[in-house]
Structures are given as C-alpha cells and as structure tokens.
Design an enzyme around this catalytic site. Structure first.
Site, short mmCIF file in Angstrom:
data_model
loop_
_atom_site.label_atom_id
_atom_site.label_comp_id
_atom_site.label_asym_id
_atom_site.label_seq_id
_atom_site.Cartn_x
_atom_site.Cartn_y
_atom_site.Cartn_z
N SER A 212 0.90 -1.07 -0.09
CA SER A 212 -0.06 -0.05 -0.05
C SER A 212 0.97 1.27 0.02
O SER A 212 1.63 1.45 0.92
CB SER A 212 -1.04 0.02 1.16
OG SER A 212 -1.45 1.31 1.61
N TRP B 98 -9.02 5.45 9.17
CA TRP B 98 -8.43 5.29 7.58
C TRP B 98 -7.45 6.03 7.19
O TRP B 98 -7.98 6.90 6.72
CB TRP B 98 -9.72 5.02 6.79
CG TRP B 98 -9.41 4.26 5.35
CD1 TRP B 98 -8.28 3.40 4.89
CD2 TRP B 98 -10.20 4.84 4.20
NE1 TRP B 98 -8.28 3.44 3.63
CE2 TRP B 98 -9.61 4.07 3.14
CE3 TRP B 98 -11.36 5.73 4.08
CZ2 TRP B 98 -10.09 4.34 1.79
CZ3 TRP B 98 -11.76 5.50 2.72
CH2 TRP B 98 -11.08 5.21 1.49
N GLY B 99 -6.48 5.61 6.59
CA GLY B 99 -5.33 6.43 6.01
C GLY B 99 -4.45 7.29 6.81
O GLY B 99 -4.64 7.80 7.90
N ASP C 128 -3.66 10.07 6.18
CA ASP C 128 -3.85 11.44 6.59
C ASP C 128 -4.94 11.74 7.64
O ASP C 128 -5.15 12.72 7.94
CB ASP C 128 -4.56 12.12 5.37
CG ASP C 128 -5.87 11.29 4.67
OD1 ASP C 128 -6.04 10.00 5.05
OD2 ASP C 128 -6.85 11.55 3.97
#
Length: 200
Positions: free
Chosen positions: A13, A186-187, A189
């Site tokens: 990823s 999630w993520g 960021d």
C-alpha cells in the site's frame, strides 16, 4: 498509561508507506505501543466493496496519482508513481512480516515493514520475490533465508488469516487503518487524529 495502536496494513500500500515512519515517530513521542497486523487487502476489498486499482474508474485512478504526488512532496518521501514491480502479489511480504513479528516482536517487524514498503515505492524491488525478501530481512537484522522459510509455515498463514478476520470484524476496509481506544482511522492523512487520542 501508554496506549496501543492496532495497525492494519498491506505491505504494497503506498498510503501505508507514506504514513509508516510518521506513525512510528508518533508512537515514540507518546510512549504508545504499535501492534502491526498485516492483512490480505484483496480479501478485505472483496468483503467491503473495495475495488483493486485496475478496476477503478479512470477519474479515480487519475486522482490517486495526484494525491500520491502531493503526499510524497508533503512528507519528503521519495515515491515512484509507476513502480517497476507493481501491481505485485503482497502475500509473500505480508507473511514475512507476520513471521518477523512472531520471531522478534513488533518493533523489528515494523522496521522490516518499512524496508519492504520502501522497496516497492522508492527502490524498484520485487517484494513477491523470495530472494528480495530475504535480503531485506538480512538488512533489518534477521536471518533472511530462515525468516522466508518460516513465513511459509501453516502457523504463520493462520495468523495472517486471523489478522484479516480481525480487521473485517473491526470494520476495516482499506490500508492503512489505525485503531486507538476502539476508534478506527482510515488512511495516513488521519494521523493527526490519531495523535490527538495519544495526547489524552
């Protein structure tokens, strides 16, 4: 009391790559423990409605490339938008990381995870290749050949499948995914929000 970050990710990823070192630094800053849990992202996608990159509409693929460029520049991390060995089968690397965690613990497994991600996104290496994985493991302080062999064992496979099931049970649908105090993020960021919880 120190907090624990459950870290669900796939080793191929790019978003996990972009957030990995920042996650490690946050954990060090706040005395948090990270539990690395490599998952089968293909299985996660199939259960949660996600699409592999090649099946996404062109507009989504184009925007992904823009975001990767932006985050590479923002973080200062080198990133090839079109790596030589991508798409790549992530399962051999994921199994290697599970074996690393079982053999030497979370910190060493996290160091190896960082090396594996850099290999894909910055170094044009094939993380589906056993010799490449052994070399990366050697460079991170493992006996690479022994670790690659251990990664083929049924116990490691069961652990990997267990992490994937745990991810699905926790509502995970992408990589990376962080869980702190029962809250999922999630993520990469979302690491600012992870930091806010670590401060409490």
């Amino acid at each position: 009391m120190s907090k624990t970050i459950q870290y669900y990710f796939a080793p191929h990823s790019p978003w996990a790559y972009l957030g990995h070192e920042r996650l490690l630094k946050l954990a060090t800053r706040y005395g948090a423990m990270i539990e690395p849990r490599p998952v089968d992202l293909g299985a996660v996608f199939s259960e949660t409605g996600g699409l592999p990159l090649a099946k996404r509409p062109p507009a989504r693929q184009a925007y992904r490339l823009q975001e990767l460029q932006r985050w590479s520049a923002h973080t200062g991390l080198p990133l090839n938008l079109h790596p030589k060995f991508f798409p790549v089968d992530p399962v051999p690397a994921a199994l290697l990381l599970v074996a690393a965690r079982e053999e030497q613990g979370a910190d060493q497994a996290l160091a190896l995870a960082g090396a594996v991600m850099r290999a894909v996104w910055a170094e044009e290496q094939d993380i589906a290749d056993a010799a490449t994985l052994a070399r990366l493991a050697d460079d991170t302080g493992f006996d690479g050949a022994a670790l690659v062999a251990a990664a083929q064992g049924p116990a490691v496979r069961r652990k990997f499948e267990g992490f994937t099931k745990e991810a699905l049970d926790a509502g995970v649908f992408g990589s990376p995914w962080y869980v702190v105090d029962g809250q999922g993020f999630w993520g990469q960021d979302r690491l600012d929000f992870v930091e806010r919880l670590l401060q409490v």
